[in-house]
Scaffold this active site. Structure first.
Site, PDB file in Angstrom:
ATOM      1  N   LYS A  72     -29.805 -17.830 -14.983  1.00  0.00           N
ATOM      2  CA  LYS A  72     -29.510 -18.049 -14.210  1.00  0.00           C
ATOM      3  C   LYS A  72     -30.463 -18.237 -13.440  1.00  0.00           C
ATOM      4  O   LYS A  72     -32.039 -17.760 -14.041  1.00  0.00           O
ATOM      5  CB  LYS A  72     -29.403 -16.788 -14.168  1.00  0.00           C
ATOM      6  CG  LYS A  72     -29.736 -15.757 -12.497  1.00  0.00           C
ATOM      7  CD  LYS A  72     -29.351 -13.834 -12.137  1.00  0.00           C
ATOM      8  CE  LYS A  72     -29.005 -13.588 -10.774  1.00  0.00           C
ATOM      9  NZ  LYS A  72     -28.690 -12.199 -10.433  1.00  0.00           N
TER      10      LYS A  72
ATOM     11  N   SER B 253     -24.441 -10.790  -8.438  1.00  0.00           N
ATOM     12  CA  SER B 253     -25.532 -11.874  -7.811  1.00  0.00           C
ATOM     13  C   SER B 253     -25.409 -12.993  -9.107  1.00  0.00           C
ATOM     14  O   SER B 253     -26.399 -14.818  -8.957  1.00  0.00           O
ATOM     15  CB  SER B 253     -26.901 -11.920  -8.231  1.00  0.00           C
ATOM     16  OG  SER B 253     -26.956 -10.773  -8.847  1.00  0.00           O
TER      17      SER B 253
ATOM     18  N   SER C 261     -24.985  -6.817 -11.464  1.00  0.00           N
ATOM     19  CA  SER C 261     -24.617  -8.286 -10.986  1.00  0.00           C
ATOM     20  C   SER C 261     -23.999  -9.558 -12.944  1.00  0.00           C
ATOM     21  O   SER C 261     -24.383 -10.585 -12.134  1.00  0.00           O
ATOM     22  CB  SER C 261     -25.827  -8.562 -10.717  1.00  0.00           C
ATOM     23  OG  SER C 261     -26.616  -8.061  -9.059  1.00  0.00           O
TER      24      SER C 261
END
Length: 460
Positions: free
Chosen positions: A74, A150, A174
């Protein structure tokens, strides 16, 4: 090939590391224009690192356990020499990272090779990965729908078969939300289990690191490689690593299982709860465990998120208001104005709530609950209906994950889907530091063909 199969083939000389990494890069080039999972690729660097592994094997050197396995991170994990943007163009001018995030260093030491950084909600503040600066990530299971967030780019990259492993962060859900919506396995360990050094903070008091894979053995191998204390992260517990891989074959015999009722039944519609119902058909009817005041836990998690996030990032928002990602900027500013008394009250309630949840583990070993209120929603959708109640979609997709991360408990997500159905995630929750139990139950559901995460149709 899954991660462990790649590593075994590389160690045994049946596959070169450059071939494994080259195949991942080719799949990214072929599919990412459709999915938009990545914001940056590191093709040349990754191939050089793979060639170094192949050269080491040619010299007769033993290779580490994840040798040649490509993985993604990420875009809030530092990669040496690259700018960590945390999903915001405001950060494009930051100094490139001098070193990898510590967990990335540990995966490299295990032989894995990072191939790129993935899309995310800006500053990790969201549940849909509909990013205004880098575009939305599309769910490989249904390109009209959100990948969740996310950490949506990481989950989508795994679901589309671009990489076998990916890293994410989980503050309020997330990792678990995109794992459920994209139909892959995910793990959010205990708060403080994995070191956050070299990651871009969102909320210090709630941020966890985690990972995604298409199988539990791969997920466990990734998690085991990242374990260990870190004095530079004050939240990271110094206890020794507790490898979970050897526990996967033990199944659920002897474990006391229950499902969470009340709030967790109220806020999951038929699609969101479908995975748990299918799992329960295999496991047998489970006793129902009740947690008091779960709705207050979610409210308190919101307060802590707003207050800490606003305090940490409010100045940046004010300095770059016109350029800042619109889905999060006003929430950061509002959070910066949170009264201290509210924040302190939320933290006091957090201690009480954690004690209540941990008390359940005197009766049960593992708790199960739906991961999301509904299955993947349409991109651009602003509201969702949960059992006849209309809710704003972006803040509400974490209804069932926020209370659990608020208490810092370890959770694995197993993706379950009936024929022709969208995947529905099951949260598998254990007492602090018992990730091994979460993974054991997930492996049992996988071995029974209840949970599975094949590469999405059209991407195989």
């Amino acid at each position: 090939m899954n991660a462990l199969a790649i590593a075994a083939a590389v160690r045994e000389g049946r596959l070169r590391a450059v071939e494994a990494v080259g195949e991942a890069l080719a799949r990214i080039n072929r599919h990412d224009g459709t999915v938009n999972a990545f914001v940056r690729h590191r093709g040349e660097q990754a191939l050089r690192e793979a060639a170094a592994l192949d050269a080491a094997r040619a010299r007769g050197e033993p290779l580490p356990p994840l040798a040649g396995v490509p993985f993604a991170v990420k875009d809030n994990f530092d990669l040496r020499g690259e700018v960590t943007t945390a999903g915001s163009r405001v950060n494009l001018g930051r100094t490139p990272a001098a070193a990898d995030a510590l967990v990335v260093q540990r995966l490299r030491a295990a032989g894995a090779i990072p191939v790129g950084a993935t899309n995310m909600d800006a500053y990790a503040y969201g549940f849909t990965t509909e990013n205004s600066d880098f575009g939305a990530t599309f769910n490989p299971r249904d390109l009209a729908r959100t990948a969740g967030g996310s950490s949506g780019g990481s989950a989508a990259a795994v679901a589309a078969g671009m990489v076998p492993l990916a890293l994410g962060t989980d503050t309020n859900g997330s990792v678990r939300v995109p794992a459920a919506l994209c139909g892959v396995f995910g793990l959010k360990p205990t708060y403080g289990r994995l070191p956050r050094s070299g990651t871009f903070a969102f909320v210090h008091g709630l941020d966890h690191l985690g990972c995604f894979a298409r199988g539990v053995a791969d997920l466990t191998a990734c998690y085991d490689a990242m374990q260990g204390g870190d004095a530079s992260d004050p939240a990271c517990d110094p206890r020794a690593a507790q490898p979970a891989g050897a526990q996967l074959a033990l199944g659920v015999q002897g474990l006391r299982l229950a499902r969470l009722g009340g709030y967790f039944e109220q806020w999951a519609d038929d699609s969101g709860a479908r995975g748990l119902r299918l799992a329960e058909k295999h496991l047998g009817e489970l006793p129902v465990a009740q947690v008091p005041h779960t709705e207050l836990a979610r409210a308190s998690a919101f307060l802590i998120t707003a207050a800490e996030g606003g305090a940490l990032h409010g100045r940046t928002v004010r300095a770059h208001y016109d350029r800042f990602e619109p889905h999060s900027r006003d929430r950061f500013l509002a959070g910066a104005l949170t009264p201290a008394a509210w924040y302190l009250r939320a933290q006091r309630f957090r201690s009480w709530f954690r004690h209540q949840l941990e008390g359940l583990f005197e009766q049960f070993d593992v708790l199960l609950a739906p991961a999301t209120p509904v299955t993947a929603t349409l991109l651009g959708q602003e509201r969702m209906d949960v059992n006849g109640i209309a809710l704003p979609l972006r803040p509400s997709m974490g209804l069932l994950t926020q209370p659990i991360s608020f208490a810092g408990l370890p959770v694995a997500v197993a993706p379950v889907a009936g024929p022709g159905q969208a995947p529905s995630g099951v949260q598998i929750i254990a007492a602090p530091w018992r990730e091994d139990l979460c993974l054991r139950v997930a492996a049992h559901l996988e071995n029974a063909a209840v949970a599975s995460a094949p590469i999405a149709e059209g991407f195989a």
